[in-house]
Design a protein around this motif. Structure first.
Motif, PDB file in Angstrom:
ATOM      1  N   LEU A  44       0.796  -1.274  -0.021  1.00 58.44           N
ATOM      2  CA  LEU A  44       0.022   0.072  -0.162  1.00 58.44           C
ATOM      3  C   LEU A  44       0.786   1.402  -0.031  1.00 58.44           C
ATOM      4  CD1 LEU A  44      -2.874  -0.790   2.593  1.00 58.44           C
ATOM      5  CD2 LEU A  44      -2.775  -1.167   0.055  1.00 58.44           C
ATOM      6  N   HIS A  45       2.001   1.097   0.399  1.00 57.61           N
ATOM      7  CA  HIS A  45       2.958   2.319   0.561  1.00 57.61           C
ATOM      8  C   HIS A  45       4.040   2.314  -0.619  1.00 57.61           C
ATOM      9  CE1 HIS A  45       1.162   1.957   4.504  1.00 57.61           C
ATOM     10  NE2 HIS A  45       1.012   3.231   4.427  1.00 57.61           N
ATOM     11  N   GLY A  46       3.920   2.255  -1.621  1.00 56.28           N
ATOM     12  CA  GLY A  46       4.538   2.470  -2.926  1.00 56.28           C
ATOM     13  C   GLY A  46       5.364   1.062  -3.279  1.00 56.28           C
TER      14      GLY A  46
ATOM     15  N   TRP B 226      -6.853   7.693   2.463  1.00 50.63           N
ATOM     16  CA  TRP B 226      -6.503   7.137   1.183  1.00 50.63           C
ATOM     17  C   TRP B 226      -5.319   8.029   0.507  1.00 50.63           C
ATOM     18  CZ3 TRP B 226     -11.466   8.530   2.789  1.00 50.63           C
ATOM     19  CH2 TRP B 226     -11.773   9.941   2.341  1.00 50.63           C
ATOM     20  N   THR B 227      -5.252   9.214   1.173  1.00 50.03           N
ATOM     21  CA  THR B 227      -4.016   9.991   0.280  1.00 50.03           C
ATOM     22  C   THR B 227      -2.742   9.578   0.613  1.00 50.03           C
ATOM     23  OG1 THR B 227      -4.152  11.406   2.737  1.00 50.03           O
ATOM     24  CG2 THR B 227      -5.815  12.241   0.938  1.00 50.03           C
ATOM     25  N   GLU B 228      -2.657   8.749   1.561  1.00 54.36           N
ATOM     26  CA  GLU B 228      -1.271   8.212   1.868  1.00 54.36           C
ATOM     27  C   GLU B 228      -0.841   6.952   0.874  1.00 54.36           C
ATOM     28  OE1 GLU B 228      -1.260   5.260   5.560  1.00 54.36           O
ATOM     29  OE2 GLU B 228      -2.482   7.264   5.874  1.00 54.36           O
ATOM     30  N   TYR B 229      -1.872   6.454   0.095  1.00 50.44           N
ATOM     31  CA  TYR B 229      -1.587   5.252  -0.557  1.00 50.44           C
ATOM     32  C   TYR B 229      -1.260   5.708  -2.030  1.00 50.44           C
ATOM     33  CZ  TYR B 229      -4.166   3.060   3.435  1.00 50.44           C
ATOM     34  OH  TYR B 229      -4.385   2.550   4.508  1.00 50.44           O
ATOM     35  N   ALA B 230      -0.264   4.711  -2.508  1.00 47.28           N
ATOM     36  CA  ALA B 230       0.131   4.989  -3.763  1.00 47.28           C
ATOM     37  C   ALA B 230      -0.690   4.125  -4.834  1.00 47.28           C
ATOM     38  CB  ALA B 230       1.695   4.370  -3.961  1.00 47.28           C
ATOM     39  N   ASP B 231      -1.144   3.157  -4.388  1.00 45.33           N
ATOM     40  CA  ASP B 231      -1.975   2.251  -5.229  1.00 45.33           C
ATOM     41  C   ASP B 231      -3.347   2.827  -5.477  1.00 45.33           C
ATOM     42  OD1 ASP B 231      -3.686   0.143  -6.372  1.00 45.33           O
ATOM     43  OD2 ASP B 231      -2.550  -1.541  -5.163  1.00 45.33           O
ATOM     44  N   PRO B 232      -3.658   3.002  -6.671  1.00 45.11           N
ATOM     45  CA  PRO B 232      -4.992   3.789  -7.026  1.00 45.11           C
ATOM     46  C   PRO B 232      -6.095   3.025  -6.656  1.00 45.11           C
ATOM     47  CG  PRO B 232      -3.601   2.755  -9.001  1.00 45.11           C
ATOM     48  CD  PRO B 232      -2.888   2.692  -7.901  1.00 45.11           C
TER      49      PRO B 232
ATOM     50  N   TYR C  66      -7.157  -7.448  -3.181  1.00 41.10           N
ATOM     51  CA  TYR C  66      -8.191  -6.352  -3.080  1.00 41.10           C
ATOM     52  C   TYR C  66      -9.586  -6.985  -2.537  1.00 41.10           C
ATOM     53  CZ  TYR C  66      -4.829  -3.717  -5.939  1.00 41.10           C
ATOM     54  OH  TYR C  66      -3.946  -2.895  -6.417  1.00 41.10           O
ATOM     55  N   LEU C  67      -9.967  -8.116  -3.317  1.00 35.84           N
ATOM     56  CA  LEU C  67     -11.266  -8.544  -2.596  1.00 35.84           C
ATOM     57  C   LEU C  67     -11.103  -9.091  -1.440  1.00 35.84           C
ATOM     58  CD1 LEU C  67     -11.647 -11.226  -5.946  1.00 35.84           C
ATOM     59  CD2 LEU C  67     -12.712  -8.848  -5.579  1.00 35.84           C
ATOM     60  N   LYS C  68     -10.211  -9.508  -0.808  1.00 35.48           N
ATOM     61  CA  LYS C  68      -9.839  -9.751   0.595  1.00 35.48           C
ATOM     62  C   LYS C  68     -10.354  -8.410   1.381  1.00 35.48           C
ATOM     63  CE  LYS C  68      -9.272 -12.463   4.177  1.00 35.48           C
ATOM     64  NZ  LYS C  68     -10.450 -13.568   4.326  1.00 35.48           N
TER      65      LYS C  68
ATOM     66  N   THR D 297       1.545  -2.819  -6.840  1.00 37.61           N
ATOM     67  CA  THR D 297      -0.058  -3.305  -6.617  1.00 37.61           C
ATOM     68  C   THR D 297       0.020  -4.755  -6.241  1.00 37.61           C
ATOM     69  OG1 THR D 297      -0.140  -4.090  -8.965  1.00 37.61           O
ATOM     70  CG2 THR D 297      -0.604  -1.705  -8.539  1.00 37.61           C
ATOM     71  N   MET D 298      -1.288  -4.781  -5.687  1.00 38.46           N
ATOM     72  CA  MET D 298      -1.689  -6.182  -4.975  1.00 38.46           C
ATOM     73  C   MET D 298      -2.069  -7.320  -6.033  1.00 38.46           C
ATOM     74  SD  MET D 298      -2.756  -5.235  -1.166  1.00 38.46           S
ATOM     75  CE  MET D 298      -4.225  -4.575  -1.791  1.00 38.46           C
TER      76      MET D 298
END
Length: 528
Positions: free
Chosen positions: A15-17, A52-58, A26-28, A20-21
């Motif tokens: 989540l921090h750059g 949400w502002t701290e996450y790199a993943d859109p 994401y479903l979890k 992506t997962m």
């Protein structure tokens, strides 16, 4: 480290750059939110927190912001149907976004292959200034805006590092990261282009789904979930009503739900015995009390709201604050004497054992076509829903001229994944279905498979409840099989039976071999 800690560590890394997962992560996240209202190990989040502002993943930014909406949170936590609809609708959007990223990555195959080819250059070619300058310039033009620091490598190679293996490995790694960022930007663009329309669609679907179960209680909500599970994962009010017609067979045949509800053991949280409290029904209020109101407390009972809280509910400016406090059960409500009066209580120990799995044996012979087939379909909806709510293993054996075994919980999960757009290559669940084969009926193979499950080394189906559903136009099996059935009953396994027969059918001789047998009698329609 437990499973939740592993999940949290995984999420914190990505989540921090750090990329992506996997789509199932994401479903979890969505599943945890539907079950608890929490988001990826952060606990409950609200719009004023703006995590949400701290996450790199859109996609994580989108999901976190969506899950922080108080109206969505109240809908999802207030109804199982809304939770299912939220999972399917948002999950489909996530899968579509990931597929968009994977499609873009396939278009990058040539560039990714070139990274590997460059690493195979020999020292002579690496030392050729014209060759590496042309390469760096090409990478820089393909990845502008600081995605690849071409000036850094141009400087380092000019200073004599052009033949250094470590420097080329670092350049290849940075190049690959730049390619991955371009792929992630495609996902981000998809979210920007379709996210707003998706949110509007979701709000309308949740509103319509909420109307279907508003004020109907948990029982109606469970039936609505059973109807939803028979749909294709897309909300349609007309299709929902059509599926509800099958579910409403429970009203005509209450034996179905009664039989499923008696299956299983009482869960124990404290060993072999538990304490039960027996209390009287009558409660007395002091004679001198002029009102039942005893004070003010906090909760979520809408029938006991203070007038000031009602005012917040109808005001557009304070509606979100009202929903925020409603979900957290922090509304100011009246406290009544009748709710806090202390009746006499008696504590007594009771035997308790774990809740066992279920094995459902369905007769799919030719005599079960028509009305019995619809009754069985309604029964399976109840069985699957109870198994899911109680987190129990559930196995289906359908038998006629042959025997087929299906893990119902795996089949339910497979259908859920397919409804949101996952391909068979993206999940690892065994396929299964319930065919009506036709032909005669032979219980021998079904009984042998049941006993193998009950005696399996893994112990997953020890002390299982076995339910036979048939018209019991079945020849008695051999004495050894009947002996095994008696031994299983003596060992704690319970055998139940539902006999689906036309009205006026004589009692069955099979009844003596079961702990309980119930008849589901239907009217035979004669056509001339």
């Amino acid at each position: 480290m437990n499973d939740l800690e592993h999940q949290t560590e995984y999420w914190n890394w990505h989540l921090h750059g750090h990329g992506t997962m996997d789509v199932r992560q994401y479903l979890k996240m969505i599943e945890i939110f539907v079950d608890t209202g929490e988001v990826a190990g952060r606990g409950v989040v609200w719009p004023e927190d703006e995590p949400w502002t701290e996450y790199a993943d859109p996609l994580v930014r989108y999901l976190t912001r969506l899950m922080a909406d108080p109206q969505i949170k109240a809908s999802v936590l207030g109804s199982r149907l809304c939770g299912k609809v939220f999972y399917a609708t948002v999950g489909r959007f996530v899968v579509a976004a990931k597929h968009e990223g994977e499609f873009f990555a396939q278009r990058q195959w040539t560039e990714r292959n070139r990274v590997q080819q460059v690493l195979q250059w020999n020292a002579s070619r690496r030392g050729n200034a014209e060759a590496w300058q042309r390469l760096i310039a090409q990478i820089g033009s393909d990845h502008p805006d600081g995605e690849f620091d071409s000036e850094f490598y141009r400087t380092m190679f000019a200073r004599g590092m052009a033949t250094d293996d470590a420097m080329w490995a670092k350049m290849a790694d940075d190049w690959t990261r730049a390619i991955d960022r371009r792929r992630d930007q495609a996902v981000e663009q998809y979210v920007r282009d379709h996210g707003s329309a998706q949110e509007a669609t979701l709000a309308g679907i949740l509103r319509n789904a909420g109307i279907q179960v508003a004020g109907s209680g948990a029982a109606a909500d469970n039936r609505a979930v059973q109807a939803w599970q028979e749909m294709n994962g897309r909300w349609s009010e007309s299709e929902f009503q059509r599926r509800m017609m099958v579910v409403k067979l429970q009203d005509r045949y209450p034996q179905l739900e009664q039989m499923v509800n008696i299956m299983g053991r009482v869960p124990s949280s404290g060993g072999a015995s538990r304490l039960s409290a027996a209390s009287g029904r009558s409660m007395k209020i002091a004679h001198s009390a002029g009102s039942d109101i005893d004070g003010i407390t906090t909760g979520s009972d809408l029938n006991s709201l203070l007038p000031i809280e009602m005012a917040q509910c109808v005001d557009d400016d304070t509606e979100n604050a009202f929903l925020y406090r409603y979900v957290r059960r922090q509304l100011q409500v009246f406290r009544y004497k009748s709710n806090v009066a202390s009746p006499s209580r008696r504590l007594s120990p009771e035997h308790a054992s774990r809740k066992g799995p279920m094995i459902v044996c369905i007769d799919t012979s030719a005599s079960m076509h028509g009305v019995p087939q619809r009754i069985i379909k309604c029964l399976l909806g109840i069985v699957e829903d109870v198994a899911e709510r109680q987190r129990r293993d559930c196995f289906l054996i359908d038998f006629s001229v042959s025997v087929r075994a299906i893990d119902l919980m795996l089949r339910r999960k497979r259908r859920q994944y397919e409804s949101i757009g996952l391909t068979p290559q993206e999940y690892a669940f065994e396929k299964g279905h319930l065919p009506f084969i036709g032909g005669g009926t032979d219980a021998r193979g079904m009984m042998e498979l049941t006993f193998r499950l009950l005696g399996a080394e893994g112990g997953s189906y020890v002390n299982a409840d076995v339910l036979w559903v048939s018209d019991f136009l079945i020849d008695f099996p051999s004495e050894p099989l009947l002996r095994q059935m008696r031994q299983a009953r003596q060992g704690g396994t319970r055998f139940y039976a539902l006999r689906i027969v036309p009205e006026g059918t004589a009692p069955s001789q099979w009844a003596a071999h079961f702990d309980r047998m119930s008849d589901v009698a239907y009217r035979l329609i004669r056509r001339f």
